[in-house]
Scaffold this active site. Structure first.
Site, PDB file in Angstrom:
ATOM      1  N   GLU A   5       0.621  -1.312  -0.079  1.00  0.00           N
ATOM      2  CA  GLU A   5      -0.047   0.060   0.016  1.00  0.00           C
ATOM      3  C   GLU A   5       0.777   1.275   0.129  1.00  0.00           C
ATOM      4  O   GLU A   5       0.814   1.861   1.140  1.00  0.00           O
ATOM      5  CB  GLU A   5      -0.868  -0.006   1.072  1.00  0.00           C
ATOM      6  CG  GLU A   5      -1.886  -0.858   1.178  1.00  0.00           C
ATOM      7  CD  GLU A   5      -2.936  -0.863   2.404  1.00  0.00           C
ATOM      8  OE1 GLU A   5      -3.158  -0.106   2.990  1.00  0.00           O
ATOM      9  OE2 GLU A   5      -3.829  -1.870   2.330  1.00  0.00           O
TER      10      GLU A   5
ATOM     11  N   GLU B  79      -5.391  -8.471   0.638  1.00  0.00           N
ATOM     12  CA  GLU B  79      -6.116  -8.477   1.978  1.00  0.00           C
ATOM     13  C   GLU B  79      -7.523  -7.862   1.720  1.00  0.00           C
ATOM     14  O   GLU B  79      -7.949  -7.162   0.851  1.00  0.00           O
ATOM     15  CB  GLU B  79      -5.475  -6.851   2.748  1.00  0.00           C
ATOM     16  CG  GLU B  79      -4.036  -7.102   3.468  1.00  0.00           C
ATOM     17  CD  GLU B  79      -3.645  -5.836   3.932  1.00  0.00           C
ATOM     18  OE1 GLU B  79      -4.709  -5.061   4.384  1.00  0.00           O
ATOM     19  OE2 GLU B  79      -2.399  -5.707   4.171  1.00  0.00           O
TER      20      GLU B  79
HETATM   21  C1  FCB Z   1      -4.312  -1.978   5.480  1.00  0.00           C
HETATM   22  C2  FCB Z   1      -3.101  -2.265   6.062  1.00  0.00           C
HETATM   23  C3  FCB Z   1      -3.106  -3.421   6.981  1.00  0.00           C
HETATM   24  C4  FCB Z   1      -4.177  -3.401   7.897  1.00  0.00           C
HETATM   25  C5  FCB Z   1      -5.435  -3.171   7.331  1.00  0.00           C
HETATM   26  C6  FCB Z   1      -6.892  -3.220   8.157  1.00  0.00           C
HETATM   27  O1  FCB Z   1      -4.372  -0.612   5.117  1.00  0.00           O
HETATM   28  O2  FCB Z   1      -2.191  -2.821   4.979  1.00  0.00           O
HETATM   29  O3  FCB Z   1      -1.919  -3.586   7.648  1.00  0.00           O
HETATM   30  O4  FCB Z   1      -3.856  -2.346   8.817  1.00  0.00           O
HETATM   31  O5  FCB Z   1      -5.571  -1.964   6.406  1.00  0.00           O
END
Ligand code: FCB
Length: 471
Positions: free
Chosen positions: A193, A377
């Site tokens: 990110e 994620e």
């Molecule tokens: C993302 C991050 C991860 C976590 C999630 C909820 O932005 O990559 O580390 O904190 O959010």
């Protein structure tokens, strides 16, 4: 909406929407989720779980510094102990394996593995070697992120991501890690990110190192992307058998009305969240609309940088959480207009699975060279409590199944998506929100470090078992 991901799923298996384990998740027979090569795993990140910040020669990171400053993290929490994973890694891997999860996405703490002169720290390296070897013994596919936000503080002291030299230091770090760990890593992600590192870290100051200037954000982004671009060829040389990619968070922006101004605002929201990263990676240029939003913030780009940044990727990791409803701010930008009466999580984020599908199918149209995708994620925070040894996180089960349905829809619409990682394996240090926000499918009691498998983890395990049985 006829093809609403939630609706499709509820029609297929109405009982599942209650999150009851008695009604196991049974995706339709033609769902891509049944494909046994569709990887299902869980993700974590070093600073969020490891703790042991002073051990075995680990140097301070920008998150140690930032979280120690009053008012930066909720309740003054820090990652000093976190889930104590540095000491409990064996049991944590047992737990991951016992759930039948097939993939594990972890990150390496840069400050653990190199000293200030770039000399390898053997003790830190050995930790990751042991961890990755064990994962391989368990036949778990390993996705390793090199940078999940814990920049060594000594590099921040020299300007951090505002200093072009940090990109070259990152390439050195990638070189060391891929020479040391080749053979135990299935996929390398350079950065997690970059939007958060650049914008939250240098643009609005909500994350470490806590600077707030749009011009800083665009320059930090450029150096982050350059770091990625410099690292990819190094990884290719040192570890040819693995896949190389990057992880981007993506945001859905929807217009608050049909007005041209609000439509433009939603477009600009997505430029700022998505195209800012994806255009340089996949088109070799920054989106010019970004500089309409932030006039005069063009980063300093040297000859050849954009070619370095846009070298082909083996995969693109996508992190998705929610959508933002926006309206024009009356000038060049957008403002959030939170919708009333929608389902939200403990973070206040709207549950909006269609956003994931729509963004993915949109990328497929926009980028002719879109690489294979892994959802690296996806998940939600809830205020989970342990009662009689169980955690009934029914909203999470519902959340996951609706997002998995959205992924299936995107695959059917032609997007090449190869896997999905839950965020997160266990509750952990949620950055500026500390330990209050629980994203895990496993509960962590921070006073005892006891792990309790939540219903959502049981549910995923049950599906994976069923899929294995049918294969
Ligand atoms: C993302 C991050 C991860 C976590 C999630 C909820 O932005 O990559 O580390 O904190 O959010």
């Amino acid at each position: 909406m006829a093809n609403d991901a939630s609706a499709v799923f509820d029609t297929l298996s109405p009982a599942v929407s209650k999150g009851s384990l008695a009604d196991p998740f049974t995706p339709p027979v033609d769902s891509s989720l049944w494909r046994k090569n569709f990887l299902l795993g869980a993700a974590t990140a070093s600073y969020q779980i490891e703790g042991a910040v002073d051990e075995d020669g680990r140097l301070p990171s920008i998150w140690d510094t930032f979280s120690a400053k009053p008012g930066k993290v909720l309740a003054g929490d820090t990652g000093a102990v976190a889930c104590d994973h540095y000491h409990r890694w064996e049991a944590d891997i047992e737990m991951l394996a016992s759930l039948g999860l097939e993939g594990y996405r972890l990150s390496i703490a840069w400050p653990r593995v190199m000293d200030t002169a770039g000399v390898p720290n053997r003790k830190g390296l050995d930790f990751y070697k042991r961890l990755l070897n064990r994962l391989k013994e368990k036949d778990i596919t390993t996705f390793v992120t090199l940078y999940h936000w814990d920049l060594p503080q000594h590099l921040e002291d020299r300007g951090g991501w505002l200093n072009r030299d940090t990109a070259y230091r990152f390439a050195d770090y990638a070189d060391l890690m891929s020479r040391e760990l080749a053979g135990t890593v299935d996929a390398w992600a350079t950065l997690n990110e970059p939007w958060c590192s650049a914008y939250l870290g240098y643009g609005n100051g909500h994350h470490a190192p806590g600077l707030a200037n749009d011009r800083f954000a665009t320059q930090a982004m450029h150096h982050l992307l350059l770091a990625h671009g410099l690292a990819v060829p190094v990884l290719r040389v040192n570890d040819p058998a693995s896949q190389k990619g990057i992880v981007a968070n993506i945001g859905r922006g929807t217009p608050n009305s049909d007005s041209a101004a609000d439509q433009r605002a939603a477009h600009l929201f997505e430029v700022q969240h998505n195209a800012w990263i994806l255009d340089p990676l996949l088109k070799g240029a920054y989106p010019q609309d970004l500089f309409e939003l932030w006039p005069g913030t063009e980063p300093l780009v040297l000859d050849g940088d954009m070619q370095t940044i846009s070298a082909p990727l083996d995969f693109l990791g996508i992190n998705y959480y929610f959508r933002t409803n926006v309206a024009s701010d009356g000038a060049h930008g957008f403002r959030d207009v939170p919708l009333e009466g929608v389902e939200r999580t403990q973070m206040g984020w709207e549950v909006y699975p269609d956003g994931l599908r729509d963004l993915l199918t949109g990328f497929k149209r926009t980028y002719h060279n879109l690489p294979p995708i892994y959802i690296t994620e996806n998940g939600m925070a809830s205020d989970d409590q342990v009662t009689d040894g169980h955690v009934d996180d029914t909203q999470r089960i519902s959340f996951l199944k609706r997002h998995l349905a959205a992924v299936d829809q995107a695959i059917k619409a032609g997007v090449d998506i190869r896997g999905y990682f839950l965020w997160s394996l266990m509750d952990n240090f949620e950055w500026a929100f500390g330990y209050e926000r629980r994203f895990g499918v496993v509960h962590v009691d921070y006073s005892t470090q006891k792990r309790t498998v939540k219903r959502s983890a049981e549910w995923v395990a049950k599906f994976l078992k069923e899929r294995k049985a049918r294969a």
